[in-house]
Design an enzyme around this catalytic site. Structure first.
Site, PDB file in Angstrom:
ATOM      1  N   TYR A  54       0.822  -1.209   0.000  1.00  0.00           N
ATOM      2  CA  TYR A  54       0.000   0.000   0.000  1.00  0.00           C
ATOM      3  C   TYR A  54       0.852   1.253   0.000  1.00  0.00           C
ATOM      4  O   TYR A  54       2.068   1.199   0.155  1.00  0.00           O
ATOM      5  CB  TYR A  54      -0.967   0.002   1.186  1.00  0.00           C
ATOM      6  CG  TYR A  54      -0.345   0.351   2.536  1.00  0.00           C
ATOM      7  CD1 TYR A  54       0.474  -0.557   3.209  1.00  0.00           C
ATOM      8  CD2 TYR A  54      -0.572   1.589   3.120  1.00  0.00           C
ATOM      9  CE1 TYR A  54       1.030  -0.237   4.435  1.00  0.00           C
ATOM     10  CE2 TYR A  54      -0.014   1.914   4.362  1.00  0.00           C
ATOM     11  CZ  TYR A  54       0.791   1.003   5.002  1.00  0.00           C
ATOM     12  OH  TYR A  54       1.352   1.323   6.216  1.00  0.00           O
ATOM     13  N   LYS A  60       6.317  -1.721   1.964  1.00  0.00           N
ATOM     14  CA  LYS A  60       5.121  -1.154   2.602  1.00  0.00           C
ATOM     15  C   LYS A  60       3.981  -2.165   2.486  1.00  0.00           C
ATOM     16  O   LYS A  60       3.061  -2.032   1.683  1.00  0.00           O
ATOM     17  CB  LYS A  60       4.784   0.211   1.982  1.00  0.00           C
ATOM     18  CG  LYS A  60       3.982   1.105   2.935  1.00  0.00           C
ATOM     19  CD  LYS A  60       4.061   2.554   2.529  1.00  0.00           C
ATOM     20  CE  LYS A  60       3.083   3.441   3.287  1.00  0.00           C
ATOM     21  NZ  LYS A  60       3.224   3.459   4.744  1.00  0.00           N
ATOM     22  N   ARG A  81      -7.678 -20.362  -1.457  1.00  0.00           N
ATOM     23  CA  ARG A  81      -6.660 -20.110  -0.437  1.00  0.00           C
ATOM     24  C   ARG A  81      -5.521 -21.122  -0.495  1.00  0.00           C
ATOM     25  O   ARG A  81      -5.739 -22.324  -0.375  1.00  0.00           O
ATOM     26  CB  ARG A  81      -7.268 -20.122   0.970  1.00  0.00           C
ATOM     27  CG  ARG A  81      -6.228 -19.749   2.028  1.00  0.00           C
ATOM     28  CD  ARG A  81      -6.755 -19.777   3.453  1.00  0.00           C
ATOM     29  NE  ARG A  81      -5.685 -19.432   4.375  1.00  0.00           N
ATOM     30  CZ  ARG A  81      -4.776 -20.314   4.821  1.00  0.00           C
ATOM     31  NH1 ARG A  81      -4.837 -21.560   4.468  1.00  0.00           N
ATOM     32  NH2 ARG A  81      -3.805 -19.914   5.637  1.00  0.00           N
TER      33      ARG A  81
HETATM   34  N1  PDD Z   1       2.635   5.193   7.627  1.00  0.00           N
HETATM   35  N2  PDD Z   1       7.367   3.908   8.941  1.00  0.00           N
HETATM   36  C1  PDD Z   1       6.202   3.234   9.017  1.00  0.00           C
HETATM   37  C2  PDD Z   1       6.218   1.887   9.656  1.00  0.00           C
HETATM   38  C3  PDD Z   1       5.024   3.798   8.516  1.00  0.00           C
HETATM   39  O1  PDD Z   1       3.866   3.109   8.579  1.00  0.00           O
HETATM   40  C4  PDD Z   1       5.068   5.101   7.942  1.00  0.00           C
HETATM   41  C5  PDD Z   1       3.851   5.781   7.383  1.00  0.00           C
HETATM   42  C6  PDD Z   1       6.298   5.777   7.903  1.00  0.00           C
HETATM   43  C7  PDD Z   1       6.430   7.151   7.293  1.00  0.00           C
HETATM   44  O2  PDD Z   1       6.412   7.117   5.867  1.00  0.00           O
HETATM   45  P1  PDD Z   1       5.895   8.369   5.013  1.00  0.00           P
HETATM   46  O3  PDD Z   1       6.704   9.551   5.430  1.00  0.00           O
HETATM   47  O4  PDD Z   1       6.148   7.968   3.618  1.00  0.00           O
HETATM   48  O5  PDD Z   1       4.435   8.541   5.347  1.00  0.00           O
HETATM   49  C8  PDD Z   1       7.430   5.140   8.393  1.00  0.00           C
HETATM   50  C9  PDD Z   1       1.456   5.659   6.946  1.00  0.00           C
HETATM   51  C10 PDD Z   1       1.174   7.108   7.035  1.00  0.00           C
HETATM   52  C11 PDD Z   1       0.281   4.775   7.342  1.00  0.00           C
HETATM   53  O6  PDD Z   1       0.487   3.570   7.395  1.00  0.00           O
HETATM   54  O7  PDD Z   1      -0.830   5.281   7.552  1.00  0.00           O
END
Ligand code: PDD
Length: 261
Positions: free
Chosen positions: A13, A127, A80
């Site tokens: 995501y 992510k 699954r």
């Molecule tokens: N999260 N580290 C983690 C584990 C994160 O989930 C996020 C952001 C960041 C910061 O990344 P960025 O600056 O690109 O937002 C670092 C988002 C906002 C979320 O999961 O909602």
């Protein structure tokens, strides 16, 4: 319900901030999206032009200008089985919500954090939508009446449960090394870029737990929280217990960049 995102957490995501209907640092978010796809061996269903068209359409459909744009791609619907399906189309989901960034008062007061051992996997640079470890770690903060959980692995700072973490000591910004043990935050990159461009002393290196606990300033950064001071850690004051001068300087630079688009 057999979507592999739902059943297996098999997807990735992005969260993209939109200011005045303009996505902030979109090329960087799309590049990270590609890295996440590559990291889980998932075909990216759209190129940059395709994503940009979808995102512009979504932004245009909202009746608010500042948006928190969420998008996810999963490995699609299949019977699954842990193994990749032979033929499944990636599922794409996007949504927009109003973007609520911290107020000036919240910035000045800062937030409380707790600390915990980073017990996540070794690919925190992806992510992934499989956020169970992050969910449990972040809940530790909520249970303690705090906002974020600062994570340490083998005695060194990695990041927050949902943000990156910066340290200030003696006027120098310390940023943890960008590696597979943390998410390369777009806000983290932006802050480092701004510090370099404006001659603010900066060291990107391993940061020990002791250095975090002895910090003059601590901040968390993310696309939704921007640059937000952490003024209490595990019940103790950080520095003066309020937003510090370096945080104020960096947030001002960040706001200027945002307004420039
Ligand atoms: N999260 N580290 C983690 C584990 C994160 O989930 C996020 C952001 C960041 C910061 O990344 P960025 O600056 O690109 O937002 C670092 C988002 C906002 C979320 O999961 O909602």
């Amino acid at each position: 319900v057999l979507d592999r995102g739902f059943v297996l957490g098999d997807g990735i995501y992005e969260v993209i901030p939109v200011y005045g209907r303009k996505p902030f640092r979109l090329p960087q978010h799309l590049a990270r999206l590609q890295n996440s796809c590559d990291g889980i061996r998932l075909r990216n269903p759209h190129d940059a032009a395709g994503w940009t068209a979808l995102i512009d359409e979504l932004i245009g459909r909202q009746d608010f200008a500042d948006q928190n744009l969420y998008l996810q791609v999963t490995r699609g619907v299949a019977k699954r089985d842990h193994a990749f399906p032979q033929s499944a189309e990636p599922t794409v989901f996007l949504m927009a919500n109003p973007l609520v960034t911290p107020s000036a008062e919240q910035f000045e007061a800062g937030v409380a954090a707790v600390s915990a051992t980073d017990n996540r996997w070794q690919r925190c640079d992806i992510k992934s939508i499989a956020l169970l470890a992050n969910v449990l770690l972040r809940q530790l903060a909520v249970d303690a009446g705090a906002t974020e959980t600062i994570l340490f692995r083998d005695g060194y700072l990695t990041e927050g449960a949902a943000s990156n973490i910066f340290v200030v000591k003696g006027g120098v910004i310390l940023a943890p090394l960008r590696n597979h043990l943390m998410l390369p935050g777009i806000t983290y990159d932006t802050v480092i870029e701004l510090a370099r461009a404006h001659g603010v002393p900066l060291e990107v290196r391993e940061i020990s737990e002791a250095e975090v606990r002895a910090a003059d300033e601590l901040w968390l950064t993310s696309s939704t929280k921007e640059v937000l001071p952490i003024t209490r850690l595990d019940g103790r004051s950080v520095g003066e217990g309020q937003a510090g001068p370096v945080a104020r300087h960096m947030l001002a630079l960040y706001q200027t960049l945002k307004q420039a688009g």
